[in-house]
Scaffold this active site. Structure first.
Site, PDB file in Angstrom:
ATOM      1  N   MET A  35       0.879  -1.130   0.026  1.00  0.00           N
ATOM      2  CA  MET A  35       0.247  -0.073  -0.033  1.00  0.00           C
ATOM      3  C   MET A  35       0.825   1.127  -0.060  1.00  0.00           C
ATOM      4  SD  MET A  35      -2.802   1.316   2.987  1.00  0.00           S
ATOM      5  CE  MET A  35      -1.302   1.525   4.137  1.00  0.00           C
ATOM      6  N   SER A 109       3.756  -6.537   2.173  1.00  0.00           N
ATOM      7  CA  SER A 109       2.518  -6.081   2.957  1.00  0.00           C
ATOM      8  C   SER A 109       1.376  -6.598   2.241  1.00  0.00           C
ATOM      9  CB  SER A 109       2.540  -4.827   2.745  1.00  0.00           C
ATOM     10  OG  SER A 109       1.826  -4.042   3.846  1.00  0.00           O
ATOM     11  N   GLN A 110       0.351  -5.752   1.584  1.00  0.00           N
ATOM     12  CA  GLN A 110      -0.851  -6.254   1.155  1.00  0.00           C
ATOM     13  C   GLN A 110      -0.569  -7.254  -0.283  1.00  0.00           C
ATOM     14  OE1 GLN A 110      -3.055  -2.668   0.608  1.00  0.00           O
ATOM     15  NE2 GLN A 110      -2.352  -2.362  -1.431  1.00  0.00           N
ATOM     16  N   ASP A 227       6.034  -4.783  14.672  1.00  0.00           N
ATOM     17  CA  ASP A 227       5.420  -3.979  13.693  1.00  0.00           C
ATOM     18  C   ASP A 227       4.198  -3.116  14.148  1.00  0.00           C
ATOM     19  OD1 ASP A 227       3.583  -3.545  11.221  1.00  0.00           O
ATOM     20  OD2 ASP A 227       4.129  -5.294  10.343  1.00  0.00           O
ATOM     21  N   HIS A 283       7.489  -2.656  10.436  1.00  0.00           N
ATOM     22  CA  HIS A 283       6.791  -3.025   9.091  1.00  0.00           C
ATOM     23  C   HIS A 283       7.833  -2.745   7.900  1.00  0.00           C
ATOM     24  CE1 HIS A 283       3.487  -4.709   6.923  1.00  0.00           C
ATOM     25  NE2 HIS A 283       3.479  -3.803   6.012  1.00  0.00           N
TER      26      HIS A 283
END
Length: 301
Positions: A35, A109-110, A227, A283
């Site tokens: 993202m 991530s996503q 995270d 993250h």
């Protein structure tokens, strides 16, 4: 007849040469950004691409661009239906001649859960190893901050999620709503989620999803122990909140997804193909050496 045989021989030789060029050499790598990022940011995906190319000689690396420009790619990470993105990527991979013998996939991530959806829905060309770096496989229940310079955009996303993540129009258009997992209202999540509940077999069991994921040589899940972006961070290992509250957590091994082997994760684990890695950082904050030692050397070379 002789002319026909010559044509057939030429076609065979062309196909053989083309196939050989695909299958020889290192396995290609496909990467999908997270993202607020894009395919070609020199400080993120561009840097990862160069690092892979530096450490695996002659490797082909495709960094997925969702749209026709970097700007469109970035915006689509917020506002393009995930299922449409998956369909677009499946078409891109299917028409990329360099990937037809198989490829390794790394999602950030996503991008981690998105590439898992590709593995489940689009087995051709074959994904060999799937590496999820901070992917939210049980979704998120929180939207704390954004990477990069997208805080204004992220504030808008927060307002939409607060307005109603499961409103049809928001589910259809807001990426983060499509993996929003409300543990206080599991029934609504399972009914209204247009993406995550489907790929996690929570609406119905799609045996094809399970069969396709079971074809992987390895599935690697990376969790960031510090995270502050993903809530809860246990989602990166398929853990999540016990339904009905948002404090107590369960692990993958306690979930019906695992105990009932709905996706084949239990079978992957039993055959040594499911791997759990950690980085004691925030993250996506890892060093190049960590990435080389834990990802490139172990799973891509």
């Amino acid at each position: 007849m002789a002319a026909d045989m010559k044509i057939l021989a030429a076609v065979f030789l062309f196909c053989f040469a083309d196939c050989a060029s695909v299958s020889n050499g290192p396995v290609p790598v496909v990467i999908w950004h997270g993202m607020g990022d894009s395919c070609c940011n020199p400080l993120s995906m561009g840097s990862i691409k160069r690092l892979i190319e530096k450490n695996i000689r002659d490797v082909y690396v495709r960094s997925l661009e969702i749209g026709s420009s970097i700007e469109e790619d970035t915006l689509n990470g917020f506002f393009m239906n995930v299922n449409d993105q998956i369909n677009m990527v499946c078409q891109k991979l299917a028409t990329d001649k360099k990937l037809q013998a198989g490829y390794n996939a790394i999602g950030f991530s996503q991008g981690g859960q998105f590439l898992r959806a590709v593995a489940q829905r689009c087995p051709t060309p074959p994904m060999l190893n799937l590496i999820s770096v901070g992917g939210q496989h049980q979704g998120v229940f929180g939207f704390p901050h954004c990477p990069g310079d997208n805080e204004t955009l992220c504030e808008y996303v927060r307002k939409l999620l607060n307005f109603g993540a499961y409103v049809d129009e928001i589910q259809d258009r807001l990426v983060q709503a499509e993996y929003w997992h409300d543990p206080l209202n599991e029934d609504e999540y399972r009914t209204k989620s247009v993406f995550l509940a489907d790929i996690n077999q929570e609406q119905s069991v799609n045996q094809t999803y399970r069969n396709n994921l079971m074809k992987l040589k390895n599935m690697v899940l990376v969790k960031f122990l510090q995270d502050t972006m993903v809530e809860p961070r246990e989602s990166e290992w398929f853990g999540y909140y016990v339904p009905g509250q948002d404090k107590k957590l369960y692990t993958l091994f306690d979930s019906p997804l695992y105990t009932q082997d709905k996706l084949g994760l239990k079978s992957l684990n039993a055959t040594g193909r499911l791997h759990f890695l950690t980085s004691n950082t925030d993250h996506l904050q890892f060093t190049e050496q960590w990435f080389i030692d834990n990802i490139l050397d172990k799973f891509l070379k």
